[in-house]
Write a protein that holds these residues in place. Sequence first.
Motif, PDB file in Angstrom:
ATOM      1  N   PHE A 106      70.467   9.163 137.838  1.00  0.00           N
ATOM      2  CA  PHE A 106      70.675   9.229 139.104  1.00  0.00           C
ATOM      3  C   PHE A 106      70.271   7.995 140.028  1.00  0.00           C
ATOM      4  N   LYS A 107      68.915   7.747 139.714  1.00  0.00           N
ATOM      5  CA  LYS A 107      68.362   6.559 140.335  1.00  0.00           C
ATOM      6  C   LYS A 107      68.924   5.289 140.152  1.00  0.00           C
ATOM      7  N   GLU A 108      69.244   5.138 138.837  1.00  0.00           N
ATOM      8  CA  GLU A 108      69.899   3.874 138.731  1.00  0.00           C
ATOM      9  C   GLU A 108      71.339   3.643 139.383  1.00  0.00           C
ATOM     10  N   LEU A 109      71.953   4.614 139.180  1.00  0.00           N
ATOM     11  CA  LEU A 109      73.232   4.722 140.204  1.00  0.00           C
ATOM     12  C   LEU A 109      72.707   4.341 141.868  1.00  0.00           C
ATOM     13  N   LEU A 110      71.819   4.963 142.040  1.00  0.00           N
ATOM     14  CA  LEU A 110      71.377   4.854 143.583  1.00  0.00           C
ATOM     15  C   LEU A 110      70.943   3.274 143.793  1.00  0.00           C
ATOM     16  N   ASN A 111      70.250   2.965 142.893  1.00  0.00           N
ATOM     17  CA  ASN A 111      69.861   1.533 143.218  1.00  0.00           C
ATOM     18  C   ASN A 111      70.915   0.387 142.871  1.00  0.00           C
TER      19      ASN A 111
END
Length: 428
Positions: A106-111
């Motif tokens: 999820f955090k990779e998509l957010l970044n």
Amino acid sequence: MKKSIVIIVIMLILNLNLAVYGQSNDLLKEDINAQSAILINGETGEILFEKNMHKKMYPASTTKMLTGILALEQGDLDKIVTVDDKTPFEIDGTHIALEPGEELRFKELLNAMLIESANDAALVLAKDMAGSVEDFSKLMNEKAKEIGAINSNFVNPNGLPDEDHISTAYDLAMIAKYGMKNKQFRNIVKNYQYSIEATNMKNERRNMQSVNKLLYSNQKINLDGNYIDIKYDGAIGVKTGYTKDAGNCLVSAAKRDGKMLISVVLKSQGTNLWIDTHKLLNHGFNDFDKKILGFKNEFVKNIDINNGDKDFVTGVISEDVSVSLKSDMKNDISKKIKINDNIRAPIEKGEVLGSIEYINDEKIIESVNIVSAEEISLIAGYEKTLSASLFNDFNIWWIVIILFLFLILRINILRKRRKKRKRKKRKI
């Protein structure tokens, strides 16, 4: 000769200072190329400059600030998200080539969304959080209103063109201000590079680069006759945007000497996007001074009460309060203390007792609540006395009304009795 050399040196120093920090002149609306713009104090929200700040515009990818806020507040950063079968084929514009069935954190998509401005990543995040774009848009609009956006309507998470997808410079500034209070949000938007390692569908690392040149670029722009880097000293975010209809858009944040500013530029052209932003931020840093008006828990006055276990309650300022004043503005600020009527025990610590208005040039420039510094209880036994007494503030009027009605009723009864007596005498 020596005098001439000194004058030349002074002029060189002044020119260097102007080139680095920008000129300190009053900024006019016609100085800004963009159709809409705003500059605010990033901590207090004070408006320092505006041009058509409530004009409804297309926000393009600056939309992703709001999507990022919702992702941080409602998503699980460590969750593995699987890309659905439709998203990779529904996206236009900037993307990171997501594949159906691909698994990413999820955090990779957010970044990827906030740094690379990946439209596909935004869509996957929205679907993961709400199930559909439509349902996620409802969350966006609810959050926008909560934050203080008053003229916005969001229909998608990435800002791709839609005639119903609109916002304003003011609303985007409020959204950015809210986002910058979140440490995780700040840590993402200040970066201009990010990498995603190989996934189950990709064998190579994805390397990403932000187009927010304020963070890194040595490309030159002409600012009032001086050629300077686009990179801005103190820049810490936030988000760029572009579509054909929206034009060049940029929401920026910069911090110097403990002061944070947020600027928004909508529908600018070419390098004017960066020039406009430099002008706005320079105006904020160079032409305004921070004036401390009061401190949290600063004593205001002791306020008399007659039913408490103390004769008075101590009133203090509820929070730190400051204001940005133009450097050439007169510094004579007066304050007007307003205390609420009928302050009675019991009083809780932190309960609002009144307010202070700070006034400059006959205008209220800031206000803050006065709150109780302590808890005040009723006088022992006062509750029983109060409930037993008929002559308290509430009951006295009811007593008067009842007595008045009783008197009218009694008069009517007596009149009727007299009439009956008269009729009986006539019959006799």
